[in-house]
Design a protein around this motif. Structure first.
Motif, PDB file in Angstrom:
ATOM      1  N   ALA A  13       0.820  -1.209   0.000  1.00  0.00           N
ATOM      2  CA  ALA A  13       0.000   0.000   0.000  1.00  0.00           C
ATOM      3  C   ALA A  13       0.854   1.259   0.000  1.00  0.00           C
ATOM      4  O   ALA A  13       0.391   2.328  -0.405  1.00  0.00           O
ATOM      5  CB  ALA A  13      -0.929  -0.003   1.209  1.00  0.00           C
ATOM      6  N   LYS A  14       2.091   1.172   0.455  1.00  0.00           N
ATOM      7  CA  LYS A  14       2.961   2.338   0.527  1.00  0.00           C
ATOM      8  C   LYS A  14       3.573   2.702  -0.817  1.00  0.00           C
ATOM      9  O   LYS A  14       4.179   3.758  -0.953  1.00  0.00           O
ATOM     10  CB  LYS A  14       4.077   2.082   1.548  1.00  0.00           C
ATOM     11  CG  LYS A  14       3.567   1.835   2.966  1.00  0.00           C
ATOM     12  CD  LYS A  14       4.720   1.482   3.900  1.00  0.00           C
ATOM     13  CE  LYS A  14       4.226   1.147   5.303  1.00  0.00           C
ATOM     14  NZ  LYS A  14       5.335   0.727   6.194  1.00  0.00           N
ATOM     15  N   GLN A  15       3.465   1.825  -1.780  1.00  0.00           N
ATOM     16  CA  GLN A  15       4.100   2.078  -3.063  1.00  0.00           C
ATOM     17  C   GLN A  15       3.348   3.172  -3.820  1.00  0.00           C
ATOM     18  O   GLN A  15       2.126   3.166  -3.905  1.00  0.00           O
ATOM     19  CB  GLN A  15       4.155   0.790  -3.874  1.00  0.00           C
ATOM     20  CG  GLN A  15       5.087  -0.250  -3.239  1.00  0.00           C
ATOM     21  CD  GLN A  15       5.031  -1.585  -3.939  1.00  0.00           C
ATOM     22  OE1 GLN A  15       4.107  -1.870  -4.655  1.00  0.00           O
ATOM     23  NE2 GLN A  15       6.047  -2.404  -3.716  1.00  0.00           N
ATOM     24  N   GLY A  16       4.115   4.116  -4.355  1.00  0.00           N
ATOM     25  CA  GLY A  16       3.517   5.283  -5.000  1.00  0.00           C
ATOM     26  C   GLY A  16       3.274   5.068  -6.477  1.00  0.00           C
ATOM     27  O   GLY A  16       4.082   4.450  -7.182  1.00  0.00           O
ATOM     28  N   ILE A  17       2.159   5.615  -6.963  1.00  0.00           N
ATOM     29  CA  ILE A  17       1.744   5.451  -8.358  1.00  0.00           C
ATOM     30  C   ILE A  17       1.499   6.825  -8.969  1.00  0.00           C
ATOM     31  O   ILE A  17       0.797   7.664  -8.390  1.00  0.00           O
ATOM     32  CB  ILE A  17       0.454   4.612  -8.459  1.00  0.00           C
ATOM     33  CG1 ILE A  17       0.666   3.224  -7.842  1.00  0.00           C
ATOM     34  CG2 ILE A  17      -0.007   4.494  -9.904  1.00  0.00           C
ATOM     35  CD1 ILE A  17      -0.614   2.411  -7.716  1.00  0.00           C
ATOM     36  N   VAL A  18       2.062   7.059 -10.136  1.00  0.00           N
ATOM     37  CA  VAL A  18       1.738   8.232 -10.943  1.00  0.00           C
ATOM     38  C   VAL A  18       0.828   7.768 -12.068  1.00  0.00           C
ATOM     39  O   VAL A  18       1.125   6.786 -12.760  1.00  0.00           O
ATOM     40  CB  VAL A  18       3.003   8.900 -11.508  1.00  0.00           C
ATOM     41  CG1 VAL A  18       2.649   9.867 -12.636  1.00  0.00           C
ATOM     42  CG2 VAL A  18       3.741   9.647 -10.403  1.00  0.00           C
ATOM     43  N   VAL A  19      -0.293   8.468 -12.251  1.00  0.00           N
ATOM     44  CA  VAL A  19      -1.286   8.083 -13.253  1.00  0.00           C
ATOM     45  C   VAL A  19      -1.366   9.149 -14.336  1.00  0.00           C
ATOM     46  O   VAL A  19      -1.505  10.340 -14.048  1.00  0.00           O
ATOM     47  CB  VAL A  19      -2.671   7.889 -12.600  1.00  0.00           C
ATOM     48  CG1 VAL A  19      -3.740   7.631 -13.667  1.00  0.00           C
ATOM     49  CG2 VAL A  19      -2.640   6.734 -11.599  1.00  0.00           C
ATOM     50  N   PHE A  20      -1.291   8.710 -15.580  1.00  0.00           N
ATOM     51  CA  PHE A  20      -1.607   9.527 -16.743  1.00  0.00           C
ATOM     52  C   PHE A  20      -2.954   9.014 -17.245  1.00  0.00           C
ATOM     53  O   PHE A  20      -3.073   7.828 -17.591  1.00  0.00           O
ATOM     54  CB  PHE A  20      -0.553   9.359 -17.842  1.00  0.00           C
ATOM     55  CG  PHE A  20       0.795   9.958 -17.539  1.00  0.00           C
ATOM     56  CD1 PHE A  20       1.193  11.142 -18.156  1.00  0.00           C
ATOM     57  CD2 PHE A  20       1.668   9.346 -16.647  1.00  0.00           C
ATOM     58  CE1 PHE A  20       2.445  11.696 -17.885  1.00  0.00           C
ATOM     59  CE2 PHE A  20       2.910   9.888 -16.372  1.00  0.00           C
ATOM     60  CZ  PHE A  20       3.308  11.071 -16.988  1.00  0.00           C
ATOM     61  N   ALA A  21      -3.990   9.870 -17.281  1.00  0.00           N
ATOM     62  CA  ALA A  21      -5.314   9.332 -17.598  1.00  0.00           C
ATOM     63  C   ALA A  21      -6.222  10.383 -18.198  1.00  0.00           C
ATOM     64  O   ALA A  21      -6.081  11.588 -17.949  1.00  0.00           O
ATOM     65  CB  ALA A  21      -5.962   8.746 -16.339  1.00  0.00           C
ATOM     66  N   GLU A  40      10.636  14.025  -9.241  1.00  0.00           N
ATOM     67  CA  GLU A  40      10.446  14.455  -7.857  1.00  0.00           C
ATOM     68  C   GLU A  40       9.451  13.563  -7.116  1.00  0.00           C
ATOM     69  O   GLU A  40       9.583  13.325  -5.917  1.00  0.00           O
ATOM     70  CB  GLU A  40       9.966  15.907  -7.828  1.00  0.00           C
ATOM     71  CG  GLU A  40      11.034  16.911  -8.255  1.00  0.00           C
ATOM     72  CD  GLU A  40      10.481  18.319  -8.398  1.00  0.00           C
ATOM     73  OE1 GLU A  40       9.239  18.489  -8.259  1.00  0.00           O
ATOM     74  OE2 GLU A  40      11.280  19.246  -8.661  1.00  0.00           O
ATOM     75  N   LEU A  41       8.463  13.036  -7.851  1.00  0.00           N
ATOM     76  CA  LEU A  41       7.471  12.153  -7.240  1.00  0.00           C
ATOM     77  C   LEU A  41       8.033  10.767  -6.940  1.00  0.00           C
ATOM     78  O   LEU A  41       7.534  10.064  -6.068  1.00  0.00           O
ATOM     79  CB  LEU A  41       6.249  12.026  -8.164  1.00  0.00           C
ATOM     80  CG  LEU A  41       5.409  13.301  -8.315  1.00  0.00           C
ATOM     81  CD1 LEU A  41       4.480  13.185  -9.524  1.00  0.00           C
ATOM     82  CD2 LEU A  41       4.615  13.576  -7.053  1.00  0.00           C
ATOM     83  N   ALA A  42       9.063  10.365  -7.688  1.00  0.00           N
ATOM     84  CA  ALA A  42       9.741   9.078  -7.491  1.00  0.00           C
ATOM     85  C   ALA A  42       8.744   7.912  -7.401  1.00  0.00           C
ATOM     86  O   ALA A  42       8.691   7.200  -6.400  1.00  0.00           O
ATOM     87  CB  ALA A  42      10.611   9.120  -6.245  1.00  0.00           C
ATOM     88  N   PRO A  43       7.954   7.676  -8.461  1.00  0.00           N
ATOM     89  CA  PRO A  43       6.935   6.631  -8.386  1.00  0.00           C
ATOM     90  C   PRO A  43       7.521   5.225  -8.461  1.00  0.00           C
ATOM     91  O   PRO A  43       8.574   5.005  -9.067  1.00  0.00           O
ATOM     92  CB  PRO A  43       6.071   6.910  -9.616  1.00  0.00           C
ATOM     93  CG  PRO A  43       7.040   7.493 -10.604  1.00  0.00           C
ATOM     94  CD  PRO A  43       7.966   8.347  -9.773  1.00  0.00           C
ATOM     95  N   ASP A  44       6.824   4.293  -7.842  1.00  0.00           N
ATOM     96  CA  ASP A  44       7.143   2.882  -8.031  1.00  0.00           C
ATOM     97  C   ASP A  44       6.539   2.389  -9.347  1.00  0.00           C
ATOM     98  O   ASP A  44       7.133   1.572 -10.048  1.00  0.00           O
ATOM     99  CB  ASP A  44       6.599   2.060  -6.865  1.00  0.00           C
ATOM    100  CG  ASP A  44       7.282   2.424  -5.552  1.00  0.00           C
ATOM    101  OD1 ASP A  44       8.461   2.073  -5.403  1.00  0.00           O
ATOM    102  OD2 ASP A  44       6.648   3.069  -4.709  1.00  0.00           O
TER     103      ASP A  44
END
Length: 317
Positions: free
Chosen positions: A11-19, A85-89
């Motif tokens: 749950a801690k893993q970060g996601i960046v979404v393009f949508a 900067e967001l450093a997504p997983d």
């Protein structure tokens, strides 16, 4: 919406979404409902000349306190800096309309994945559902795949088929696509976060590619067969811009039709009641039609008042 179990660490893993669009909204909503850590949304400014028939990804993200950016990847330095900067997983692209540069894709520790609107490797490129109906396909679907430099060419993670009925319009089929995309992303999200999701190399020999479609591509060519004309009409029916032809010096919009018997010169008005037009092979009966800009309640009457049996529709009309 049903949710899938997940570990606290995952749950801690970060996601960046393009949508964008309806599928983008549905997939983003599914991730948020599941409690995923969405770091930011990259989306598009709505085009003023495009009918907004789909829900807003930006509105959904803002309502949940998620940063929203509308800078496009062609401004590579800005988007790359923001994502770095967001450093997504993980990076997900859900019906986002622009190619994302490879250098941005590589910023996701666990990879970048796209939800494409066909059963890859067929119908790579733009407007895959519309093209599938134009070609008379009886099935489409969504594919989750690895994003690479070439469009829609990365390894397939999973796919979900969606049937196309013989008389269905693109809008009717499109209404079922978001649920299929959500089932797909929920089925694979844990594997993607754990690095255990399956990957299958696409068979390049089976790949087909189609480009963007514009409203002017809805022009009917009456020299085509009745079946081809019918497929075009249902492929671009609302909420898409619609098929059209020329009649009595005006643009005649055709929103619904069916294949009929008979023949004549391509574009010839064979009868007025019902309104039946000859194609290159067979005929097409127009069921829902009207001049561009006419009130829909009076649309068919206005057309029939100006047409005569034997008139030729199309460029020469």
């Amino acid at each position: 919406m049903a949710t899938e179990p997940r570990s606290d660490e995952a749950a801690k893993q970060g996601i960046v979404v393009f949508a964008y669009s309806e599928v983008g909204h549905a997939c983003l909503d599914a991730l948020l409902a599941r409690g995923e850590k969405v770091l930011a949304l990259f989306t598009h400014e709505d085009a003023p000349d495009e009918r907004q028939w789909f829900k807003s990804c930006a509105a959904l993200a803002r309502a949940r306190g998620i940063p929203v950016y509308t800078q496009e990847p062609r401004d590579g330095d800005t988007v790359e800096r923001l994502v770095r900067e967001l450093a997504p997983d993980l990076i997900f692209s859900f019906y986002y309309r622009k190619m994302i540069p490879e250098r941005i894709l590589k910023l996701a520790r666990l990879g970048a994945y796209n939800m494409h609107g066909s059963l890859l490797p067929r119908y790579r490129g733009r407007a895959p559902l519309n093209w599938a109906i134009i070609h008379g396909e009886n099935e489409t679907g969504v594919t989750l795949h690895v994003m690479v430099k070439e469009a829609d060419a990365g390894d397939v993670i999973d796919m979900e088929a969606v049937a196309i009925g013989p008389d269905e319009t693109a809008g009717e089929v499109a209404a079922r696509i978001p649920a299929a995309a959500v089932r797909l992303i929920l089925r694979q999200i844990d594997g993607l976060k754990a690095g255990t999701a399956p990957r299958h190399v696409q068979d390049v020999s089976q790949a087909t590619y189609f480009g963007i479609r514009k409203p002017e591509d809805g022009r009917i060519d009456w020299r085509q067969s009745a079946r081809q004309v019918f497929n075009l009409i249902r492929a671009v029916a609302p909420p898409f811009p619609g098929a059209f032809t020329q009649a009595a010096g005006r643009r005649l919009m055709v929103w619904q039709a069916r294949v009929a018997e008979g023949g004549g010169r391509p574009g010839e008005v064979m009868s007025l009641s019902p309104l039946r037009i000859a194609a290159g092979e067979g005929a097409v009966e127009l069921l829902h039609f009207g001049f561009e800009g006419e009130p829909e309640a009076q649309a068919s009457e206005a057309v029939l008042a100006l047409l005569h049996k034997g008139d030729i529709l199309g460029e020469a009309a």
